[in-house]
Design an enzyme around this catalytic site. Structure first.
Site, mmCIF file in Angstrom:
data_model
loop_
_atom_site.group_PDB
_atom_site.id
_atom_site.type_symbol
_atom_site.label_atom_id
_atom_site.label_comp_id
_atom_site.label_asym_id
_atom_site.label_seq_id
_atom_site.Cartn_x
_atom_site.Cartn_y
_atom_site.Cartn_z
ATOM 1 N N HIS A 69 0.815 -1.230 0.000
ATOM 2 C CA HIS A 69 0.000 0.000 0.000
ATOM 3 C C HIS A 69 0.846 1.277 0.000
ATOM 4 O O HIS A 69 0.327 2.350 -0.321
ATOM 5 C CB HIS A 69 -0.926 0.038 1.222
ATOM 6 N N HIS B 226 -6.426 -7.254 -0.226
ATOM 7 C CA HIS B 226 -6.486 -5.826 -0.553
ATOM 8 C C HIS B 226 -5.790 -5.520 -1.883
ATOM 9 O O HIS B 226 -4.789 -6.164 -2.213
ATOM 10 C CB HIS B 226 -5.809 -5.005 0.553
ATOM 11 N N ASP C 103 -4.406 -12.615 3.985
ATOM 12 C CA ASP C 103 -5.695 -12.108 4.481
ATOM 13 C C ASP C 103 -6.845 -12.422 3.526
ATOM 14 O O ASP C 103 -7.981 -12.047 3.770
ATOM 15 C CB ASP C 103 -5.617 -10.602 4.791
ATOM 16 N N ASP D 177 -3.175 -10.902 -2.224
ATOM 17 C CA ASP D 177 -3.638 -10.342 -0.948
ATOM 18 C C ASP D 177 -5.098 -9.900 -1.130
ATOM 19 O O ASP D 177 -5.511 -9.544 -2.228
ATOM 20 C CB ASP D 177 -2.749 -9.127 -0.642
HETATM 21 ZN ZN LIG Z 1 -4.111 -7.129 2.777
#
Ligand SMILES: [Zn+2]
Length: 316
Positions: free
Chosen positions: A127, A166, A252, A164
């Site tokens: 990120h 995200h 995740d 992931d």
């Molecule tokens: Zn993540």
């Protein structure tokens, strides 16, 4: 002779995190390494130690202003580096530099042909943008690694593959107009999960328009749905014929994560890792780095990352 997979281990990596009760706690490194050791891969893996990135390394991806800000706030040790997800804990500058340096150490080891595959837990901080922290990520080790591969080794086409939960927004927007950063990301639909980006029609900008692959998944998506999406990723990477693969294996996306809503099992991570090794063998002289990325259910991250390493070992 087949060379063992390098797996990075050390207190310097364990130090990257934000302490209880933050989801990105300081226990993730130990939980993974306990599981890996129990898997009994002796002979198939070799442990390697972390290394610290220099400011010059960080500057390959990040802006000088942002690096200064992290340094200053890390010394003060209070507040947040972003809007409230990423605390500026004391010492975070060094810890984040250790994550980046370790990923770069794995690049050097592979380019020196000490191994063809390496795994770095705690890394894959996808990120972080060129000029900002976000979503628990201070410095973007894989962003730095992509630029490092170009500058130090003259490689151009670097593949980034992210499973992931995200969206890897720091990597996507960091290289949005760069057609040689081959980008494929399967993530939970941004309408339901942070950071909200990564819609299917985000395919790159400028001369990279139409070259990047974002695959949003509905909440609750299971292994079967993952496999359908993965077939597209595999095809895309095969056609792109990269020279090196960077894999963000965030755990995740497994069922039971406390902050996401996807429902894969660790089999998804194992299959993705095996497929990427085949693609790396075909296009990249075998070169692939796996990173742990997210994962906040400790049991899940231990199993998923261990399966990635097992797949790397089996593919060697
Ligand atoms: Zn993540």
């Amino acid at each position: 002779m087949v060379k063992p997979v390098l797996v990075y281990r050390g207190q310097e990596l364990a130090n990257y995190g934000f302490g209880d009760p933050h989801p990105f706690g300081l226990d993730r490194h130990g939980v993974f390494h306990d599981e890996l050791e129990a898997a009994g891969l002796d002979g198939g893996i070799e442990y390697a130690s972390p290394r610290r990135a220099s400011v010059d390394d960080l500057l390959l991806f990040h802006t000088a202003d942002y690096i200064d800000k992290v340094s200053r706030m890390s010394a003060e040790g209070r507040g947040f580096l972003d809007e409230g997800d990423t605390p500026a804990v004391a010492g975070i500058f060094d810890a984040a530099s250790d994550v980046v340096g370790t990923t770069l150490a794995s690049v050097d080891a592979i380019m020196a042909k000490e191994t063809r595959r390496a795994f770095v837990p705690i890394a894959g901080l996808h990120h972080a943008g060129r000029d900002h922290a976000a979503g628990f990520c201070v410095f973007n080790d894989l962003g730095v690694a992509a630029e490092y591969l170009r500058k130090k080794y003259g490689l151009q086409r670097i593949a980034y593959v992210d499973i992931d939960a995200h969206h890897g927004d720091g990597m996507f927007y960091g290289f949005e107009d760069d057609p040689d950063l081959v980008f494929a990301d399967i993530h939970e639909d941004g309408r339901y999960l942070y950071p909200g980006t990564g819609a299917a029609d985000e395919t790159g900008s400028g001369r990279a328009r139409g070259t990047k692959l974002n695959i949003p998944m509905p909440p609750g998506a299971d292994d079967e749905k993952f496999r359908l999406a993965w077939a597209r990723v595999e095809n895309y990477i095969d056609n792109a014929a990269p020279e090196f693969i960077l894999f963000q294996a965030g755990a995740d996306s497994l069922e039971g994560d406390p902050i996401t809503h996807l429902c894969y099992t660790e089999q998804a991570h194992a299959e993705a890792a095996s497929a990427l090794c085949r693609l790396a063998d075909k296009h990249c002289d075998g070169r692939i780095i796996g990173t742990g990325g997210g994962g906040y259910n400790r049991h899940n991250l231990a199993r998923a990352w261990t399966r990635v390493v097992q797949s790397f070992v089996a593919a060697v």
